[in-house]
Enzyme design. Structure first.
Site, PDB file in Angstrom:
ATOM      1  N   CYS A 133      72.643  36.470  58.505  1.00 46.30           N
ATOM      2  CA  CYS A 133      71.926  35.585  57.456  1.00 46.30           C
ATOM      3  C   CYS A 133      70.539  36.292  57.505  1.00 46.30           C
ATOM      4  CB  CYS A 133      72.060  34.103  57.396  1.00 46.30           C
ATOM      5  SG  CYS A 133      71.871  33.553  56.032  1.00 46.30           S
ATOM      6  N   ASP A 202      69.970  25.514  59.890  1.00 45.64           N
ATOM      7  CA  ASP A 202      69.747  24.637  58.604  1.00 45.64           C
ATOM      8  C   ASP A 202      69.597  22.925  59.051  1.00 45.64           C
ATOM      9  OD1 ASP A 202      71.153  27.147  57.439  1.00 45.64           O
ATOM     10  OD2 ASP A 202      69.852  26.067  55.694  1.00 45.64           O
TER      11      ASP A 202
HETATM   12  O1  LIG Z   1      71.520  29.547  56.971  1.00 44.11           O
HETATM   13  C1  LIG Z   1      70.421  30.147  56.425  1.00 44.11           C
HETATM   14  C2  LIG Z   1      70.297  30.189  54.970  1.00 44.11           C
HETATM   15  O2  LIG Z   1      71.271  29.756  54.270  1.00 44.11           O
HETATM   16  P1  LIG Z   1      71.152  29.956  52.749  1.00 44.11           P
HETATM   17  O3  LIG Z   1      70.890  31.192  52.315  1.00 44.11           O
HETATM   18  O4  LIG Z   1      72.364  29.342  52.264  1.00 44.11           O
HETATM   19  O5  LIG Z   1      70.111  29.018  52.276  1.00 44.11           O
HETATM   20  C3  LIG Z   1      69.373  30.128  57.540  1.00 44.11           C
HETATM   21  O6  LIG Z   1      69.716  30.769  58.655  1.00 44.11           O
HETATM   22  C4  LIG Z   1      68.665  28.862  57.635  1.00 44.11           C
HETATM   23  O7  LIG Z   1      68.294  28.174  56.546  1.00 44.11           O
HETATM   24  C5  LIG Z   1      67.283  29.183  58.147  1.00 44.11           C
HETATM   25  O8  LIG Z   1      66.463  29.860  57.617  1.00 44.11           O
HETATM   26  P2  LIG Z   1      64.846  29.510  57.699  1.00 44.11           P
HETATM   27  O9  LIG Z   1      64.547  29.931  59.213  1.00 44.11           O
HETATM   28  O10 LIG Z   1      64.118  30.692  56.751  1.00 44.11           O
HETATM   29  O11 LIG Z   1      64.285  28.167  57.586  1.00 44.11           O
END
Ligand SMILES: O=C(COP(=O)(O)O)[C@H](O)[C@H](O)COP(=O)(O)O
EC number: 5.3.1.29
Length: 335
Positions: A133, A202
């Site tokens: 991701c 998340d």
């Molecule tokens: O799973 C996702 C994004 O999912 P989506 O694209 O469905 O929002 C990321 O790994 C976390 O949100 C952490 O991101 P960060 O470190 O930027 O908070």
């Protein structure tokens, strides 16, 4: 005089739409946008009484809260800003809300940088990280390592169905990191070439489980089998306080058209229909499409959770969660 039901200002509605449609996405970015939207609500609200101002702020927070259920950084941000709305006049409330939102956003930025420095200590010159991701917290670790002069390479999973891995690949290439982009199903084959699995989160539950983009748990289990350590980069706003009292984290289910487009579905219908005709919607016999956006990685598959307060084995994260959030998790946006 009692104000009419206070309006949520248009900028809050458009931020909420952008979060729901994932134009704004990723847990930290969502939290930042939500705090900024509450500041705009405070700035642009034209109500005349403190009570109406507070009602408007709560309504704005509710609108934002209802966008996506899994990233706890969103309610954590809303709670933090709402708790700071203080004052006896509309002017005082406005100023304190804006201040509070700004300090939240500054802290967020600062936490990411600090976390990056801590995570960078786990990365050695010549290491290969395998990512899933797109996570700004995970990338902060890479960025800090690069700034220290550590040379890194990356294997990037594309991350179906929305392919956020491409965002990661673009960022890493901009920083000069050689990237190998792979389909999700190729992860096990490439783990032998990786020194770390590096992902974001998340939400982190009190038992140290990591809730992140669907596919993280399978990757972590496979990484354990291949002996590759799994590092989760997550600021403390990803700690989910409700899980201290046994609540589970809601896993978002997204539109099935992210998996099977209308066009693909229509072609299934026509090929299923005995006479070759278009067939009725819903007549694709025996086919169910499901699209959960996140999954839960049990703590035993995670080697370290890197936060701005240090790195922790997942099982000990509960202590930090208690210290930062206590046991009370009110919903100040509720009516
Ligand atoms: O799973 C996702 C994004 O999912 P989506 O694209 O469905 O929002 C990321 O790994 C976390 O949100 C952490 O991101 P960060 O470190 O930027 O908070």
């Amino acid at each position: 005089m009692v104000d009419a039901e206070p309006a949520v200002v248009p900028a809050v509605e458009s931020t909420a739409d952008a979060i729901a449609t994932m134009e704004i996405r990723g847990a930290a970015t969502i939290a930042d946008a939500a705090a900024a939207a509450l500041a705009t609500q405070a700035e642009e609200s034209r109500v005349e009484t403190p009570a109406a101002f507070r009602r408007g702020l709560r309504a704005a927070a509710r609108t934002l809260y209802e966008t996506r259920p899994t990233a706890v950084s969103l309610p954590n941000a809303l709670r933090y800003v709402l708790r700071g709305a203080d004052g006896d006049t509309v002017g005082e409330l406005r100023a304190s809300t804006i201040d509070r939102a700004e300090s939240f956003r500054r802290d967020l930025e600062h936490a990411r940088e600090t976390l990056g420095g801590i995570g960078a200590n786990r990365l050695r010159d010549g290491d290969v990280v395998l990512t899933h991701c797109h996570s700004t917290d995970a990338l902060a670790c890479v960025e800090a390592a690069l700034e220290d002069g550590t040379a890194l390479e990356a294997i990037v999973k594309e991350t179906r169905p929305r392919k956020q891995g491409h965002i990661t690949a673009a960022q890493l290439r901009e920083w000069g990191v050689p990237v190998t982009l792979i389909v999700d199903g190729a992860a096990r084959r490439y783990l032998d070439a990786a020194d770390h699995v590096l992902v974001g989160a998340d939400s982190i539950a009190a038992d140290g489980s990591v809730i992140n983009k669907i596919g993280t748990s399978g990757l972590a289990v496979t990484a354990r089998e291949r002996g590759v350590p799994v590092m989760v980069a997550a600021q403390t706003i990803k700690l989910h306080p409700d899980t201290l009292t046994g609540h589970t984290v809601a896993i978002e289910t997204r539109d099935e058209r992210e998996v099977l487009s209308d066009e693909e579905r229509a072609s299934l219908r026509s090929s299923d229909a005995p006479d070759g005709s278009a067939g009725e919607p819903g007549s694709e016999g025996g086919l169910t499409v499901e699209n959960p956006a996140f999954d839960v990685t049990p703590p035993r598959y995670v080697d370290a959770i890197v936060t701005e307060r240090g790195q922790f084995p997942p099982e000990s994260i509960v202590t930090l969660m208690r210290e930062l959030f206590g046991d009370t998790t009110d919903e100040p946006w509720a009516e």
